[in-house]
Write an enzyme that holds these catalytic residues in place. Structure first.
Site, mmCIF file in Angstrom:
data_model
loop_
_atom_site.group_PDB
_atom_site.id
_atom_site.type_symbol
_atom_site.label_atom_id
_atom_site.label_comp_id
_atom_site.label_asym_id
_atom_site.label_seq_id
_atom_site.Cartn_x
_atom_site.Cartn_y
_atom_site.Cartn_z
ATOM 1 C CE LYS A 1 3.647 46.166 57.705
ATOM 2 N NZ LYS A 1 3.904 47.562 57.293
ATOM 3 C CB SER B 1 5.569 50.409 56.628
ATOM 4 O OG SER B 1 6.273 49.201 56.435
#
Length: 815
Positions: A703, A660
């Site tokens: 996040k 990611s």
């Protein structure tokens, strides 16, 4: 996509950051007026598999229910099994009785429901009756007279024989006398026994005659004594026969009454015949009562107990009062808890056993029905898995000690008759365990042919939200909680979407949902309310996060104190804020991490420092290699890449895994090549393919919130935000404070489809798209990157070109 001179993409609207559940769409005031679900929510595939697996009656069609913990597998399976079992006939009782011919091999009786316990009671009463009847019949005048007759007949027979022998001896002048040593013969003279001196005074011929007569009489006496022994044996046999006749009359009368109640059960009648025979043969057990221990004959290592113990019935499984087929859940599936065991008792310094110490296992109790087992617990118990497979394969339950199974002992013990097995086993476990068993255990696929795969979540729409509300109503009723108003239910539905990490889904992890409802009920009661409201739901969520976020708070504190170097303002070349996800138990949180890149002249290598020091996982390394492929396929296609680059996650001391951050790593690398600074007010998450397309990642909500918290501690400027893959927009269910900041323009979330869009946002200049002439627009980021790479290629060619007097062989080029 924002390529070439296209303006930068706008941030997402606040409404896209959180998908609300409108309480007005819920047509009830509180869950008290809502009908609970009468079916299973969101599990049609698992439900169909369960019904198929339970319904099919073929060998090997046992079930494995797989899914995440807390998905309600046990509840659903038990509900289906109870419903099915209630319509099925009751199972048989199981009893063990003594095998009088071979006591170390107890016999099994399989009897209709409730008959086993009735037989045990009837046999106990029979033993009590016989124990009273037998001593009584042996005390009757008739028995005593018949026994006395036998004894006197024997005595008279012996007396006549001795008298006849005495008369014959007397006719020869010999006396038959009794001595302490027994019967003897001696000469007589005038009615008196001749002494030794007098006998020696007799003429020699007389002495010889008398000695010959005495020798002949002694032979006859010896034959007579042998005959007397034979008469005594015959007398004892007649007495025993008399005793058997008397005992038989006492036992048969009692046992004939018992036979009438079991006339239709051949197994019981056969056992009663054997029981009658054993009781008659061992009638002395009933004459002496229950005093003292016994050791059943024929068994070197046997159980103790009173003499009557051998005649009793050991009811292994009693199903009296149980309607339908059994449904058994064994929470501690050890080998003996599954297959049964033979207990021992200490007796005179030794451990002994008998058929009465045989105990049932879960398979015995579930015979004719269903058995639920936790797969992980089963596999953790030594030999339990192998024992279960053997029983299911042979379709019989053989009770053995582990010592016998493993051939560790050779002593003689009980060998109970195996019990036929007809059971449906349902294993409950996670998916990984299912796939491991399927891959590495060849027996697993043969025995567990049906997989019931439980969904983690379900699609979210108006109908699903109403169904979820009814699920909540059912849990409230089951847990005896306060009613939840429609606002609380709506907030719970929203939280279920957050648990699913998808705004268009609802989590089916019922355990987490039930925990939230219980905790909200607690806070409502603490506040003195009679109904759970949205404030109680919010407080329950926040309180749980507060209990678990110590580590997250420490990370954010270190960022605020600049112990972890994270910039939230300004611009930097070759440096970008990536986002990492940490999972601790059932709590996950995101936090920013600095990613930096350096470039120099080289051979086209991209050095992943994390991988070099073995702190990078394989998926992360794959992302870096994809990044390298993108560079090689996009820039200076007519020349080899002549740069060397290094990438690193700064201030990370554990393993980095996942792809990611590959987007962020690419931006840092391109910035270093183009010498164009990147905005530090933005953080980046997303993976890329070799064509620059940005791909979805996990943990997007955590996040974003992690970078938001870091920015808020430093102060929100209105320029900060996060770049996420456009595919992740459908997953957004952000915290209320993040949504509020976005609505006020103090924080932004950007959705990007291609790396060029993110590059434009981070640099403030167009990324640039290759035109028909094959060139990127002047001044664009991609133009600067390609120019740098082209210059490096020229430098490398000049550097490695042979000089005057050098060997033209490239392999020996000067350095």
């Amino acid at each position: 996509m924002a390529k070439g001179g296209t303006p930068a993409i706008p941030p997402l609207e606040a409404e896209k950051l959180y998908t609300r559940c409108d309480p007005a769409q819920l047509d009830f005031e509180t869950t008290a007026g809502l009908k609970p679900l009468d079916t299973i929510l969101g599990q049609p595939r698992a439900l169909e598999a369960l019904r198929f697996g339970i319904g099919i009656r073929r060998p090997g069609y046992h079930l494995y229910a797989l899914g995440p913990p807390g998905a309600g597998k046990r509840t659903l399976v038990r509900l289906i099994l109870d419903e099915r079992a209630a319509r099925e006939p009751a199972s048989l009782d199981l009893c063990y009785v003594n095998n009088f011919d071979a006591p170390h091999r107890p016999r099994l009786l399989r009897l209709p429901t409730g008959v086993g316990e009735r037989l045990r009671r009837d046999v106990d009463r029979l033993l009590e009756d016989v124990r009273g009847a037998i001593p009584a019949v042996f005390e009757t005048d008739e028995y005593r007279a018949r026994r006395r007759e036998i004894e006197e007949s024997l005595k008279e027979q012996q007396q006549r024989a001795f008298e006849e022998l005495g008369r014959e001896a007397d006719s020869h002048g010999i006396a038959l006398i009794r001595t302490p040593a027994g019967m003897a013969f001696a000469p007589m003279r005038k009615g008196e026994v001749v002494g030794a001196e007098e006998f020696q005074a007799l003429p020699g011929e007389e002495q010889e005659r008398l000695q010959a007569v005495i020798a002949s009489l002694e032979e006859r006496l010896e034959r007579l004594m042998q005959q007397i022994h034979q008469w005594r044996r015959e007398g004892q046999q007649r007495i025993r026969q008399l005793d058997r006749e008397v005992a038989t009359s006492a036992v048969r009368h009692a046992i004939d009454e018992l036979r009438k109640g079991y006339a239709s059960l051949a197994q019981v009648l056969e056992h009663l015949d054997r029981l009658e025979q054993a009781m008659v043969e061992n009638f002395e057990d009933f004459r002496r009562g229950e005093e003292g221990p016994e050791t059943p004959s024929g068994l070197p290592m046997t159980g103790g107990g009173a003499p009557l113990r051998r005649y009793r019935v050991n009811v292994l499984v009693d199903r009296s009062g149980v309607a339908g087929a059994p449904v058994v859940h064994e929470d501690h599936p050890t080998y003996h808890n599954l297959l049964g065991r033979i207990e021992h008792v200490a007796q005179m310094g030794a451990l002994v056993t008998d058929f009465a110490l045989i105990k049932a296992g879960a398979l015995h109790r579930a015979d004719g029905g269903y058995l639920l087992l936790d797969a992980r617990k089963l596999l953790m118990q030594p030999f339990a898995w192998e024992g279960l497979k053997r029983a299911l394969d042979t379709r019989e339950i053989r009770i053995e000690s582990l010592g016998q199974v493993l051939s560790l002992i050779s002593t003689v013990s009980l060998e109970p008759e195996p019990a036929p097995l007809d059971v449906k086993v349902v294993l409950l476990g996670d998916r990984l365990l299912y796939y491991l068993l399927y891959q590495y255990d060849p027996d697993f696929a043969e025995l567990f042919k049906v997989a019931a795969d439980f969904e983690d979540d379900m699609a979210r729409d108006d109908q699903a939200q109403l169904g979820y509300a009814r699920l909540i109503a059912g849990l409230v009723l089951k847990e005896k909680l306060l009613p939840f108003d429609r606002g609380a239910v709506a907030r719970t539905v929203e939280h279920a979407a957050r648990l699913a990490d998808d705004a268009s889904k609802l989590s089916l992890r019922v355990r987490e949902l039930a925990d939230l409802l219980r905790e909200a009920d607690y806070w409502a009661r603490e506040a003195g309310r009679g109904t759970v409201t949205v404030e109680d739901i919010a407080r329950a969520i926040d309180a749980k996060v507060y209990r678990l976020d110590r580590v997250r708070s420490l990370v954010q504190e270190q960022i605020e104190r600049r112990l972890l170097l994270i910039e939230t303002r300004g611009s930097r070349v070759g440096q970008v804020n990536g986002l990492s996800l940490a999972r601790l138990g059932d709590f996950a949180f995101g936090h920013p991490v600095r990613i930096s890149a350096r470039v120099r002249l080289g051979k086209g290598d991209v050095l992943d420092i994390q991988r070099e020091v073995e702190l990078g996982g394989p998926i992360h390394s794959k992302g870096v290699l994809i990044l390298s492929g993108l560079l090689g396929g996009r820039y200076v296609l007519d020349r080899p890449l002549s740069m060397s680059a290094s990438l690193v996650f700064e201030q990370t001391y554990g393993e980095v895994e996942g792809d990611s951050a590959s987007c962020a790593e690419l931006y840092a690398l391109l910035s270093a090549l183009a010498d164009v600074p990147l905005r530090q007010s933005l953080a980046v998450t997303g993976s890329i393919d070799q064509h620059g397309e940005v791909q979805a990642i996990g943990g997007v909500n955590e996040k974003i919130e992690g970078f938001f918290d870091a920015c808020r501690r430093r102060g929100l400027t209105g320029e900060q935000g996060v770049l996420i893959p456009a595919a992740n927009v459908q997953h957004l269910m952000l915290r209320a404070d993040v949504v509020e900041a976005a609505a006020q323009g103090r924080f932004h979330v950007y959705a990007v489809n291609h790396v060029d869009e993110g590059l434009a946002l981070l640099t403030g200049r167009p990324a640039g798209e290759r035109g028909p002439d094959g060139r990127f627009p002047d001044g664009s980021v991609n133009f600067l990157v390609e120019a740098k790479l082209r210059a490096m290629a020229e430098q490398a060619r000049a550097f490695f070109a042979p000089g005057p007097g050098d060997d033209p062989d490239p392999s020996r080029a000067r350095r």
